[in-house]
Design a protein around this motif. Structure first.
Motif, short mmCIF file in Angstrom:
data_model
loop_
_atom_site.label_atom_id
_atom_site.label_comp_id
_atom_site.label_asym_id
_atom_site.label_seq_id
_atom_site.Cartn_x
_atom_site.Cartn_y
_atom_site.Cartn_z
N LEU A 142 19.18 45.03 -43.47
CA LEU A 142 18.95 46.36 -42.92
C LEU A 142 17.60 46.89 -43.43
O LEU A 142 16.84 47.51 -42.66
N ALA A 143 17.31 46.65 -44.71
CA ALA A 143 16.03 47.08 -45.27
C ALA A 143 14.86 46.35 -44.59
O ALA A 143 13.78 46.93 -44.42
N MET A 144 15.08 45.10 -44.21
CA MET A 144 14.05 44.37 -43.48
C MET A 144 13.82 45.02 -42.11
O MET A 144 12.68 45.20 -41.68
N GLU A 145 14.90 45.38 -41.44
CA GLU A 145 14.78 46.02 -40.13
C GLU A 145 14.01 47.33 -40.21
O GLU A 145 13.21 47.67 -39.33
N LYS A 146 14.23 48.07 -41.29
CA LYS A 146 13.57 49.37 -41.46
C LYS A 146 12.13 49.23 -41.95
O LYS A 146 11.40 50.22 -42.00
N GLY A 147 11.76 48.01 -42.34
CA GLY A 147 10.40 47.79 -42.82
C GLY A 147 10.20 48.15 -44.28
O GLY A 147 9.07 48.19 -44.77
N GLU A 148 11.30 48.37 -45.01
CA GLU A 148 11.20 48.69 -46.44
C GLU A 148 10.72 47.48 -47.23
O GLU A 148 10.03 47.61 -48.24
N ILE A 149 11.11 46.30 -46.79
CA ILE A 149 10.72 45.04 -47.41
C ILE A 149 10.36 44.07 -46.30
O ILE A 149 10.74 44.25 -45.14
#
Length: 342
Positions: free
Chosen positions: A195-202
């Protein structure tokens, strides 16, 4: 009066059969009406949680006494919280099972908060070996798209606890291969990381490839990932062009360390705590192996991308004993590689 030998031998055989039947009945009687818990050391939604749910559903048919089987999630410490709980607190009567999400033996060597002796766990069996892939989501435009580029450019990736392979492997890449991954620990499983990848956080993470297939099939089918390196006993069939970690070794020390970190059958194991009665251990192992060969089970997990390649409890015990028998010098080299010893 003399007793005929021909009569004695069949009677002896019948007596042995009766004893075996009585033991089986005793095990079935114990489990009848009880609830068996499978502990999972990460949050719901990931590969280990999903596999445990399938296992609970289908293993009931093969379990003596047909007990209810439920899954209990206990995230924390990269799976260490669940490992410690099952070893030290959970009942030792055969009603508490564990699916460790990273090698319990390696974690002891690395001093990762382990409060157990992995040799004393009862290793029931394994459903396969893992392939870990360092995958970056293309839409995040990561600064590096190959391992060579990652040696000169920083890429931010997520991980679970510091005792998880998602943290230890990229740390090892930084220390031995010269990459510059910035690792953000603390995510409570693969699903929050994706989910963090989808949001661009990581940009990505070093996670199990099966989990990626299970939860983000569209990323794979849409060619939306850069896969930089894979870790496992051999190349995964989906990743023929992705370098295998063991092929990147340049020195004998690197080869030794990469070989150890690529030994992954205990990462997909089912275990019992110490002191469980032998008859119940045998019954659980028989039920587990029967489930892994069950056509309904295989059809269901196959649709979700799981690949089943069983190993016995005896094989896993031998692997754990080998790891725990490493010399202090080799353990120091391993710990240095994953950032535990400067």
């Amino acid at each position: 009066m003399k007793t005929s030998l021909k009569l004695v031998l069949p009677l002896a055989g019948l007596a042995v059969m009766a004893m075996g039947s009585a033991k089986a009945d005793a095990v079935a009687d114990f489990y009848k009406g009880k609830t068996v818990s499978i502990f999972v050391g990460v949050s719901p939604g990931g590969i280990y949680s999903t596999f445990a749910q399938f296992l609970a559903k289908h293993m009931k048919r093969h379990f003596p006494g047909n007990p209810d089987i439920i899954v209990k999630h206990m995230p924390g410490g990269g799976g260490m919280k669940a490992n410690n709980y099952v070893y030290n607190v959970a009942p030792r009567d055969g009603t508490a099972l564990l699916t460790p999400n990273s090698s319990p033996a390696k974690n002891v060597l690395f001093g990762k908060g382990a409060k157990y002796d992995p040799v004393k766990f009862n290793w029931v069996g394994s459903w396969g070996s893992t392939t870990n892939a360092l995958s970056l989501l293309k839409k995040n435009k990561p600064a590096a798209t190959t391992m060579e580029e990652a040696k000169t450019r920083q890429v931010i990736i997520g991980s679970i606890g510091r005792s998880s392979s998602a943290f230890m492997l990229p740390t090892m890449y930084n220390n031995l291969l010269g990459t510059k991954f910035k690792i953000i620990p603390g995510y409570r499983g693969g699903s929050p990381i994706r989910l963090a990848m989808e949001k661009g956080e990581i940009a990505g993470w070093a996670g199990q490839w099966t989990g990626m297939k299970l939860r983000k099939k569209e990323w794979i089918e849409g060619n939306m990932l850069y896969n930089l390196v894979q870790v496992g006993p051999k190349k995964h069939k989906d990743l023929p062009d992705v370098p295998l970690l063991t092929d990147l070794a340049k020195t004998d020390d690197q080869k030794f360390i990469f070989d150890i970190m690529s030994s992954t059958t205990t990462d997909r194991a089912l275990v019992l705590p110490p002191d469980v009665p032998k008859g119940r251990i045998a019954a659980v192992e028989k039920a587990f192996m029967a489930t892994l060969a069950d056509k309904e089970f295989l059809a269901e997990v196959g649709k979700r991308g799981f690949e089943i390649d069983p190993s016995s409890g005896k094989e896993l015990t031998a692997t754990v004993q080998k790891i725990m028998g490493l010399s202090p010098e080799k353990v120091d080299k391993l710990k240095t590689a994953i950032g535990l010893k400067k």
